[in-house]
Write an enzyme that holds these catalytic residues in place. Structure first.
Site: not given
Lengths: 476, 95, 486
Positions: C76, C151, C175
């Site tokens: 990420k 997210s 997330s």
């Protein structure tokens, strides 16, 4: 109209750790800009703080040293504001749970009166960097070397009534901090700084007046002058029908006045909240007791002991105890010479004057305790007179040779040979018939003049006691 | 709690954000909506509840006071929008 | 090969059936084919990935082994990666090449992984749909008109579409778990403090936690083995012994006590989603578990409390983005204030700015007690609810999200978006471990089952998830990706 002044002091002291409060960057003074700011200090995304063990130890040492309450659970908070020298956009400090709680200091004022001044709290926080205002194409330069250095902010109660008390409090704080060896506390270098909160009120009023805060004063003398000038400004303002507004001001030494600081006025809503990147600091009694056991003798206790052990006056003992280094110096000299009174006179007199004149710390002084002790020993064993000792002392500043070598080389050894002294005395009697006559007629005080003549003739080296005795003997 | 535009401007200033005239109404409405969501928690009495700042009840670890940082100033300053002589440059700071 | 789990790939690499170089090249090719459609990656590291793959093969030839040696991973873009662009999905960091590695990255590197690139995400991890990224929406591989969740949407989409074998994510309010649910993969949030936050761009410091997005619970255990454990650089990293998280995966679930919260099977839950979860629970009964209803009476306040705590912490965490030392600075600022305000207003997107404003408000003079302090008290109540529940049950199970992935652009109201995380947020407030595993399909879209155990019971949670995956095949279902060329 009768006014009284209410003063509270916030003193920031740089703790003398090797590394910063929350990072492994060095705290050494005077490095090239930004060479002591690592990724945490420059607040790179993803970096996190880890708390320095010694910063905690030093804060607790201060607290124990002034007999304050110690927070067994202290909590860091974020104080939020934007400023280019504050890289994270918040300062990590302690709001509700400081490491050091209530305590007090006792100061002695010039009239001999003692006053106890309360310490509200002392909390650990991080320093900001520096904005350099030299012109970089119309811009300012930011140096983060200082950012994140550990500070102890010591907050007094508003119990200080005038500039003299304020300075006495600061000096006492300075002394204790140096005794505890937790900071250099050098005001000129910024390792000790002072913010002064000043308000005035009519005598008899119980409510405090509106206060102003004078920021970042960096000498004892300026603290005194800033308070005088601010108190006068507030009085004139109110007497002219005006009102003091709560604001931050700066002391301008050249013009001897305080002026408002523009940038700090707006929006001081700091939005404190507990710093989530750090956990509560928890310490136990054993930790505190270990620190207590490690405390040096502190100035009040030392002064008391000097009075009792060495029979010094309160005043002399106070002067000597006001600096740990000076006190240690004195004790060495006193022990080595066995004459505390003489040691105290020399240390608080000639030595202190020498340090002041050159702005030296004790450690910088070319005459260390052992040498001064030898000098005093030579007075005591009549090798030299007290007066000649002053000359030797002057020489010792430049000349690192031993006291005996200096006396020898300069031929300053006191003349005690009775033949030599007899010759001197005979000369004096022969050259001053009028005075000899006066003495014989009973005007005995003239002996002083005659001894003086003999001393002059010997360039100070004759033993004055011997001269005196022989003169009297011969003039009978 | 409903916010008015001047309050939004005050907060925006604290946060150093610029809210343009064009955005102001929408921002104010959105934030008012969010505050309405948040205000649901006001319905619960929490008088004797100890606040929880952190999910763990661990305590702070202490770091040895040692200089460990390796600092490459040039590498760090390459990241900076403006720098000179080892300094970060910003518009004139007034204090 | 690319659809295989890490455990399977690891065996194939060990057996010499394939090399890391071949595997890496295959993933890079697939990223080349599909990323323009999915937008899962912000940065692809082709050259360094091939070098790392080579190094892994050489190391293996030299006798090295290890479950993750030579396995291709995606990070990420919230994790700092040395020498690689680290944007956090924001214009603010559009040019930020990190000079250091996050601990998670460092530990995975030590385990010998191959980093394929950095995945797209909601800006500063603020979002539940991946629509707030400065680098554009990520699309759900199961239906590219739909969101992947957020997210960690890029990571979830990349794992689901076999663009990588595994990925890292972060979870502040759901997330990792919600995008895992929307994309039909396994997403695991460890206990707060289990995994170091050093080098992870902070959103809300007391809630953020890194974790794996993988194709199975077993893979999550393998990843957790590499990243878990004390890190001296993170004061909130907990000094609790870590397990070999694979050791207990096959433990029997006989006698397991499952709690299902009434509040998670109430109004708002899609009935087909509910049915899938209830079917999954029947599997657990077959495995010897017993099920009882429990109460989490303050759960409904978790979103309210979260939207005080998270924005408040974020408002301070994001103050460092000021245009002084790195990142975006506006053109020609007239003065200091102009530099701050324009750099931040131009550098941050709308959602980030909204949360900064809300957080600033909640902390501002006169409101602290009513908002921040109140939220911390609610947080205590929520934690107490879990403490009570875990006196009676071993694990709490429910849906990860009230519904399946929604369409891009369909939720323009922030408050509606915030309510997406209604089942996952309380877990962050309490700091507990949580996992989402695939548990069914509705109209061709995956459903996630959410499971939570008590503090630091990661091994138990992974065991419970793994046993389910041993007796069902939902986690092996793959999207048929319709690309424009296809």
């Amino acid at each position: 109209m009768e006014w009284e002044t209410v003063i509270g002091l916030e003193v920031h002291v740089s703790l003398s750790t090797q590394s910063k409060l929350f990072s492994g960057s060095s705290t050494k003074f005077g490095a090239e800009p930004n060479t002591q700011a690592n990724i945490f200090d420059a607040a790179l995304p993803g970096t996190l703080p880890v708390f320095n063990k010694d910063a905690l130890r030093m804060a607790v040492r201060f607290g124990v040293g002034i007999g304050a309450e110690i927070g067994k659970r202290s909590v860091f908070d974020r104080k939020n504001y934007f400023y280019p020298d504050l890289p994270k956009g918040y300062q990590v400090t302690q709001l509700d749970y400081p490491t050091v709680g209530k305590g007090s200091l006792t100061v002695v004022l010039s009239d001999g009166r003692e006053k106890e001044i309360g310490v509200t709290r002392a909390h650990i926080e991080e320093n900001a960097g520096k904005s350099l205002h030299e012109d970089y194409h119309g811009m300012s330069g930011i140096d983060l070397n200082r950012a994140g250095e550990p500070l102890l902010e010591i907050v007094s109660e508003p119990e200080i009534s005038n500039a003299e008390e304020a300075v006495a409090y600061l000096k006492k704080l300075h002394t204790i901090i140096r005794y505890l060896d937790i900071s250099d506390a050098i005001m000129a270098q910024g390792s000790m700084r002072c913010d002064v909160n000043v308000s005035i009120r009519r005598v008899g009023d119980t409510e405090l007046g509106t206060r102003t805060e004078i920021k970042n004063i960096n000498s004892f003398r300026f603290v005194e002058k800033a308070i005088h000038s601010e108190v006068q400004r507030q009085q004139e303002l109110i007497e002219d029908g005006g009102r003091v507004i709560q604001e931050t001001r700066r002391y301008n030494a050249d013009r001897d006045e305080t002026t408002p600081m523009r940038s700090k006025e707006v929006a001081n809503d700091y939005r404190y909240f507990p710093e989530p990147d750090l956990l509560p600091i928890v310490i136990d009694d054993a930790y505190i007791e270990a620190i207590r056991a490690d405390l040096p003798e502190l100035p009040d206790a030392k002064k008391q002991r000097f009075v009792e052990e060495f029979k010094l006056s309160d005043y002399d003992a106070g002067v000597l105890a006001s600096s740990r280094e000076l006190a240690e110096y004195f004790e060495l000299v006193a022990k080595q010479t066995g004459d505390a009174k003489l040691a105290a006179n020399w240390v608080s007199g000639d030595l202190q004057a020498l340090l002041n004149k050159n702005s030296w710390e004790v450690a910088d002084c070319p005459i260390q305790a052992e040498r001064l002790a030898s000098l005093i020993s030579r007075i005591k064993d009549d090798t030299i007179s007290g007066k000649i000792a002053k000359t030797v002392f002057e020489t010792m500043i430049e000349d690192a040779s031993s006291v005996d070598d200096i006396i020898e080389a300069k031929g300053l050894k006191q003349v005690t040979d009775s033949g030599e002294i007899e010759k001197l005395v005979d000369d004096v009697i022969a050259n001053n018939p009028d005075q000899v006559q006066q003495f014989k007629e009973g005007k005995e005080q003239v002996i002083g003049f005659l001894v003086g003549q003999a001393m002059q003739l010997s360039k100070g080296k004759a033993n004055p006691g011997q001269v005196n005795a022989l003169l009297k003997d011969k003039m009978k | 709690m409903a916010l008015d535009r001047s309050e939004v401007e005050k907060i925006a200033h604290l946060a150093r954000l610029h809210v343009s005239d064009a955005e102001a109404e929408e921002v104010t409405t959105r934030i008012t909506d969010i505050l309405a969501l948040i205000d649901q928690m006001q319905s619960v009495n929490t008088d004797n509840v100890e606040p929880l700042a952190h999910p763990t009840d661990a305590v702070q670890r202490l770091r040895e006071d040692k200089v460990t940082a390796e600092i490459n100033r040039d590498e760090l300053q390459k990241l900076a929008p403006k720098s000179q002589d080892g300094l970060y440059l910003v518009p004139k700071v007034m204090d | 090969m690319i659809e295989k789990t890490v455990a399977e790939l690891s065996a194939a690499l060990a057996a010499g059936d394939i090399s890391s170089v071949e595997l890496t090249q295959t993933y890079l090719n697939r990223i080349g084919q599909l990323n323009s459609e999915l937008n899962a990656f912000i940065t692809v590291c082709e050259d360094s990935a091939m070098q790392q793959a080579n190094a892994a093969d050489t190391a293996r030839a030299g006798g090295d082994s290890g479950a993750l040696l030579g396995i291709p991973i995606a990070h990420k873009d919230i994790f700092c990666t040395e020498g690689v662009l680290t944007t956090c999905g924001s214009r603010m960091l559009h040019n930020f090449v990190s000079p250091y590695n996050a601990t998670v990255v460092e530990r995975l590197n030590s385990a010998g992984v191959v980093t394929l690139g950095k995945t797209n995400m909601d800006e500063f991890a603020m979002g539940s749909s991946n629509e707030t990224s400065f680098f554009g929406d990520v699309r759900n591989p199961w239906d590219t008109k739909r969101v992947p969740g957020g997210s960690s949407g890029g990571s979830a989409a990349a794992v689901a579409a076999d663009l990588c074998a595994m990925a890292t994510g972060t979870d502040t309010g759901g997330s990792i778990r919600q995008p895992a649910a929307f994309c039909g993969i396994t997403g695991f949030k460890p206990s707060y403090g289990r995994v170091s936050r050093w080098g992870m761009v902070a959103f809300a410091s007391s809630l953020d936690q890194a974790g794996p997005l993988t194709k199975s619970a077993e893979d999550a255990a393998l990843m957790l083995n590499a990243i878990a454990g004390l890190d001296e650089k993170d004061s909130t990293s907990i000094d609790t012994p870590t397990d070999d998280y694979t050791a207990g995966l096959n433990n029997s679930l006989e006698g397991l006590k499952i709690g299902i919260p009434r509040q998670h099977f109430a109004e708002g839950l899609n009935s087909e989603v509910e049915q899938s979860i209830r079917d999954a629970l029947k599997e657990y009964e077959k495995l010897g578990a017993t099920i009882k209803e429990i109460d989490l009476p303050n759960n409904h306040l978790s979103v309210s409390a979260y939207y005080v705590v998270a924005p408040a912490e974020a408002s301070a965490n994001l103050s460092r983005f000021d245009g002084v030392r790195y990142g975006y600075r506006c053109e020609d600022p007239v003065d200091l204030e102009d530099m701050y305000k324009r750099s931040r207003s131009e550098g941050f997107g709308d959602e980030v700015k909204r949360r900064i404003l809300v957080g600033t408000y909640a902390l501002s003079a006169g409101f602290y007690d009513a908002y921040y302090r109140k939220a911390q008290k609610i947080r205590r109540l929520i934690k107490n609810d879990f403490d009570e529940a875990f006196k009676e049950v071993d694990v709490i199970i429910g849906p990860t999200s009230p519904h399946t992935a929604f369409e891009l652009g369909s939720k323009s109201d922030p408050v509606a978006m915030y309510l997406e995380d209604i089942y996952t947020i309380a877990v962050n407030l309490a700091g507990l471990p949580g996992i989402s595993v695939p548990a069914g399909l509705v109209d061709g879209l995956p459903i996630g089952m959410h499971m939570v155990t008590n503090d630091f019971e990661e091994s138990k949670l992974l065991n419970i998830a793994h046993k389910f995956q041993q007796s069902t095949d939902w986690h092996t279902r793959k999207p048929a990706i319709k690309t424009e060329e296809a």
